[in-house]
Motif scaffolding. Structure first.
Motif, PDB file in Angstrom:
ATOM      1  N   GLY A 183      -5.862 -13.306  11.526  1.00  0.00           N
ATOM      2  CA  GLY A 183      -6.956 -12.276  11.699  1.00  0.00           C
ATOM      3  C   GLY A 183      -8.175 -12.868  12.136  1.00  0.00           C
ATOM      4  O   GLY A 183      -9.155 -11.897  12.305  1.00  0.00           O
ATOM      5  N   TRP A 184      -8.423 -13.942  12.583  1.00  0.00           N
ATOM      6  CA  TRP A 184      -9.576 -14.245  12.948  1.00  0.00           C
ATOM      7  C   TRP A 184     -10.010 -13.488  14.431  1.00  0.00           C
ATOM      8  O   TRP A 184      -9.164 -13.537  15.274  1.00  0.00           O
ATOM      9  N   GLY A 185     -11.291 -13.344  14.625  1.00  0.00           N
ATOM     10  CA  GLY A 185     -11.506 -12.603  15.746  1.00  0.00           C
ATOM     11  C   GLY A 185     -11.599 -11.074  15.516  1.00  0.00           C
ATOM     12  O   GLY A 185     -11.806 -10.531  16.565  1.00  0.00           O
ATOM     13  N   LYS A 186     -11.186 -10.747  14.380  1.00  0.00           N
ATOM     14  CA  LYS A 186     -10.979  -9.378  14.135  1.00  0.00           C
ATOM     15  C   LYS A 186     -11.755  -8.769  12.926  1.00  0.00           C
ATOM     16  O   LYS A 186     -12.074  -9.781  12.233  1.00  0.00           O
ATOM     17  N   VAL A 187     -11.891  -7.639  12.968  1.00  0.00           N
ATOM     18  CA  VAL A 187     -12.390  -7.077  11.612  1.00  0.00           C
ATOM     19  C   VAL A 187     -11.212  -6.772  10.697  1.00  0.00           C
ATOM     20  O   VAL A 187     -10.385  -5.993  10.899  1.00  0.00           O
ATOM     21  N   ILE A 188     -11.190  -7.232   9.574  1.00  0.00           N
ATOM     22  CA  ILE A 188     -10.257  -7.132   8.436  1.00  0.00           C
ATOM     23  C   ILE A 188     -10.601  -6.047   7.685  1.00  0.00           C
ATOM     24  O   ILE A 188     -11.699  -6.312   6.806  1.00  0.00           O
ATOM     25  N   THR A 189      -9.714  -5.190   7.357  1.00  0.00           N
ATOM     26  CA  THR A 189     -10.185  -3.939   6.181  1.00  0.00           C
ATOM     27  C   THR A 189      -9.817  -4.355   4.835  1.00  0.00           C
ATOM     28  O   THR A 189      -8.582  -4.880   4.752  1.00  0.00           O
ATOM     29  N   LEU A 190     -10.851  -4.538   4.018  1.00  0.00           N
ATOM     30  CA  LEU A 190     -10.364  -4.886   2.731  1.00  0.00           C
ATOM     31  C   LEU A 190      -9.290  -3.747   1.915  1.00  0.00           C
ATOM     32  O   LEU A 190      -9.771  -2.636   1.918  1.00  0.00           O
TER      33      LEU A 190
END
Length: 279
Positions: free
Chosen positions: A265-272
């Motif tokens: 998930g690094w480099g992306k926006v991760i949705t909680l």
């Protein structure tokens, strides 16, 4: 994908300096992720934590168990700290005593020898005596063909790997590992061995690297009354752990080939996600 093993003659320090992947580094990858693994185990940019007293006594225990298999004396392999200096108990608050302690510990470290107090040596001697008195443990330790502190390297899933066994029976294909434990019964030890420490992952890795058939644990209780128990990691549990180990090695191989070690998930926006804990 297992290649032929190679047995090495090297010291503990030389073993840990070698670049191959071992059980501890695979555990780091699984539990802390590829980014932490990379910095701890690949480029080794993070300093190892200072050895605790518990780790030091653990080393003393392993050394004495090794001595028992070789018919040697522990006192010949450790620096024993005297209880007194100039006729009075060692006091770390006194400058002369503090300087003596510092020099004593430095000498032990420079000679790659564990140091211990007289009380610690006595405790370890009592602990290990129970191993000799346990018939099953004695049989494993007194085998004339057993090799103490053996090192092997191998190649699994296109990754170079290593392992150091406390005791290796090359003719029988048997590995023996020495453990200390706070558990007072076999049920408690079994729970800790599998769910807390993951000894079955170690067993699977060591059996792979040494191309061995069986893995035994000689577990010595480190509180009074001291007692030794012997356990075998069953083949089904080893096979279950082996599949996970090999998957971990494939992930390490892929990270190396791709040249990237960042966490998923690094480099992306991760949705909680609200229900993340249910996945």
């Amino acid at each position: 994908l297992l290649m032929a093993k190679d047995l090495l003659n090297c010291s503990s320090a030389e073993y840990f300096a070698r670049p191959e992947v071992n059980n501890s580094s695979m555990k780091c990858f699984r539990q802390a992720g590829p980014w932490s693994y990379y910095h701890n185990c690949e480029c080794r940019s993070i300093s190892e934590p200072k050895r605790s007293d518990a780790m030091r006594i653990g080393s003393l225990f392993h050394k004495h168990m090794e001595c028992l298999t070789l018919g040697e004396q522990l006192i010949d392999h450790c620096h024993v700290l005297p209880a007194e200096m100039d006729g009075e108990p060692i006091n770390n608050r006194k400058p002369a005593h503090r300087e003596y302690l510092s020099t004593f510990k430095e000498d032990a470290e420079n000679s790659n020898t564990v140091w211990a107090t007289e009380a610690e040596v006595y405790q370890v001697l009592q602990m290990c005596e129970t191993a000799v008195n346990n018939g099953a443990a004695k049989d494993l330790m007194s085998n004339a063909g057993a090799w103490p502190e053996s090192v092997a390297v191998n190649r699994i899933e296109d990754v170079d790997v290593k392992a150091m066994s406390d005791l290796y029976h090359p003719v029988d294909g048997v590995l023996v590992d020495f453990k200390t434990t706070r558990c007072a019964d076999s049920s408690a030890f079994t729970r800790e061995a599998i769910f807390k420490y993951g000894y079955h992952f170690q067993a699977a890795h060591y059996c792979d690297v040494f191309e061995a058939k069986q893995f035994f644990i000689i577990a010595v209780r480190n509180f009074e009354p001291y007692e030794t128990m012997v356990y075998e990691v069953p083949p089904a549990l080893i096979e279950e752990a082996r599949e996970i180990n090999h998957d971990t090695l494939r992930q390490i191989r892929d990270c190396r080939e791709l040249g990237t070690w960042h966490s998923p998930g690094w480099g992306k926006v991760i949705t909680l996600e609200k229900d993340y804990d249910k996945k």
